[in-house]
Design an enzyme around this catalytic site. Structure first.
Site, PDB file in Angstrom:
ATOM      1  N   TYR A  13       0.799  -1.223   0.000  1.00 56.57           N
ATOM      2  CA  TYR A  13       0.000   0.000   0.000  1.00 56.57           C
ATOM      3  C   TYR A  13       0.835   1.279   0.000  1.00 56.57           C
ATOM      4  CZ  TYR A  13      -4.233  -2.760   0.898  1.00 56.57           C
ATOM      5  OH  TYR A  13      -5.278  -3.649   0.797  1.00 56.57           O
ATOM      6  N   LYS A  51       2.630 -15.469   2.739  1.00 56.59           N
ATOM      7  CA  LYS A  51       2.518 -16.333   1.554  1.00 56.59           C
ATOM      8  C   LYS A  51       3.937 -16.664   1.125  1.00 56.59           C
ATOM      9  CE  LYS A  51      -0.142 -18.314  -1.449  1.00 56.59           C
ATOM     10  NZ  LYS A  51      -0.627 -19.641  -1.110  1.00 56.59           N
ATOM     11  N   ASP A  55      -4.030 -18.125   2.586  1.00 61.27           N
ATOM     12  CA  ASP A  55      -5.185 -18.850   2.031  1.00 61.27           C
ATOM     13  C   ASP A  55      -5.696 -19.876   3.037  1.00 61.27           C
ATOM     14  OD1 ASP A  55      -2.677 -19.967   1.612  1.00 61.27           O
ATOM     15  OD2 ASP A  55      -3.174 -20.892  -0.295  1.00 61.27           O
ATOM     16  N   ASP A  89      -5.900  -6.399   5.539  1.00 60.71           N
ATOM     17  CA  ASP A  89      -7.092  -5.714   5.042  1.00 60.71           C
ATOM     18  C   ASP A  89      -8.182  -6.740   4.720  1.00 60.71           C
ATOM     19  OD1 ASP A  89      -8.754  -3.800   4.028  1.00 60.71           O
ATOM     20  OD2 ASP A  89      -7.471  -3.204   2.367  1.00 60.71           O
ATOM     21  N   ASP A 126     -11.764  -8.068   7.082  1.00 62.60           N
ATOM     22  CA  ASP A 126     -13.147  -7.975   6.590  1.00 62.60           C
ATOM     23  C   ASP A 126     -13.847  -9.327   6.749  1.00 62.60           C
ATOM     24  OD1 ASP A 126     -12.922  -5.311   6.052  1.00 62.60           O
ATOM     25  OD2 ASP A 126     -13.661  -5.447   3.998  1.00 62.60           O
TER      26      ASP A 126
END
Ligand code: ATP
Length: 352
Positions: free
Chosen positions: A139, A190, A223, A247, A251
């Site tokens: 970001y 990851k 994942d 992020d 959610d």
């Protein structure tokens, strides 16, 4: 009398409704607890941008950085009239980056079993805290476009991971676990596919974890974490991850705890001003209609009170929200019939 000065940025859309709601609740508590809370209202957001082109004035950022305010309470930023979202980026991302608020702290706590979409899971199962790295990762806007709008276009978005940045967020997660008696910290990356940046996360995680032998150090690829959060949320106490994954995962967490109307967050750097905001956005579809759920903003204000040194007041807010949820005195998206103002009244009434 203890005094705190708070900067208010209601911002756009339902931010204009939920921030005043949260202020009503904390003012009510402050009067009872003998706290002197004073506010300065900052006119920042889409209206201001459309009026005079201002997004985030440098002198405002300097004042927030100066120690003048104990905290900033933000509503939401985003407006269909500003499709570039430049004001939201300058204000919210600007504050996170320039004030170096490297912790995005998001509790995922189910307060009442009827509001989670998961079958047979209750408040004991869904009770965790996510530490999302807030100043690096994908970001930062590092990258570029080449041959834009041609068939040969190339777009590069670079992920920034510094040892300092990775270490301080991982350390913050372990310190939190240690202080709050949380038995485990799960780091998610990851590293099987992203072999440079996430290898750094792996090495730093192992090194910091070794300093906290009493806390279980778990690792899951992001994942797998998403699957496990739905399958077995009770596995998780504290989760630490990078900006992008945090992020997304938070959610998912917001839905586990009853939806975006209940999800609170803080942007922190210990010793500096903290910025607190509900996780939801400006929700233009319901703005100005007294439909917004104020509970996420009220719970965020509770987090702010803890940051200001009054954890007992956050506990009172959490208990009041829990009681209100149990009574069904909630807004429409949670199946109730109350508007923003009446839902706020319900919390204040329970606080007594
Ligand atoms: P932004 O562009 O500012 O992020 P958005 O509308 O795209 O805003 P959100 O506001 O986060 O994104 O949420 C999407 C939808 O969820 C909203 O359009 C609204 O219908 C609903 N919603 C969000 N927050 C609330 C709330 N506090 N109370 C009730 N419904 C909400």
């Amino acid at each position: 009398m203890t005094a705190h000065r708070i900067a208010l940025v209601p911002g756009d859309g339902i931010g204009q409704e939920v921030v005043p709601a949260a202020v009503r609740v904390i003012d009510h508590l402050a009067a009872q607890a003998g706290l002197d809370l004073t506010y300065e209202h900052f006119d920042l957001g889409a209206d201001r941008y459309l009026r005079d082109g201002t997004t985030m004035p440098a002198d405002v950022m300097a004042r927030w950085n100066s120690g003048e305010f104990g905290a900033v309470m933000m509503g939401a930023l985003g407006d269909p009239r500003v499709p570039s979202n430049i004001h939201a980026r300058d204000i919210l991302l600007g504050a996170r980056f320039e004030l170096d608020l490297f912790i995005n702290l998001r509790p995922v706590r189910l307060l009442d079993p009827r509001y989670t979409p998961l079958k047979d899971k209750g408040p004991d199962d869904i009770d965790m805290v996510v530490f999302r790295e807030n100043t690096e990762g994908l970001y930062t806007g590092i990258g570029g476009q080449f041959k834009k709008d041609t068939p040969d276009e190339v777009a590069i978005e670079a992920e920034l991971n510094t040892r300092k940045g990775v270490e301080r967020i991982i350390r913050a997660a372990f310190e939190y676990a240690d202080r709050h008696g949380r038995p485990s910290v799960c780091m998610s990356d990851k590293s099987n596919a992203m072999r440079h940046g996430h290898d750094l996360w792996q090495r730093v995680f192992k090194a910091v974890a070794a300093e906290y032998p009493a806390i279980e150090a778990l690792h899951l690829y992001v994942d797998v974490l998403c699957m496990e959060l739905v399958r077995k949320p009770e596995r998780f106490d504290v989760i630490v991850t990078n900006n992008l994954f945090g992020d997304i995962v938070t959610d998912l967490g917001a839905q586990l705890q009853g939806g975006i109307g209940l999800a609170a967050s803080g942007n922190l750097h210990p010793g500096k001003v903290g910025l607190f905001e509900p996780v939801h956005g400006s929700a233009p579809d319901i703005a100005g209609k007294d439909l917004a759920n104020p509970l996420a903003a009220i719970l965020s204000a509770g987090m702010m009170l803890t940051y200001l040194g009054h954890p007992e007041l956050e506990q009172r807010i959490q208990k009041a929200v829990q009681d209100v949820l149990a009574s069904g005195a909630v807004t429409r998206e949670l199946g109730g019939s109350l508007g923003t103002a009446a839902a706020t009244d319900a919390v204040i009434e329970v606080l007594g």
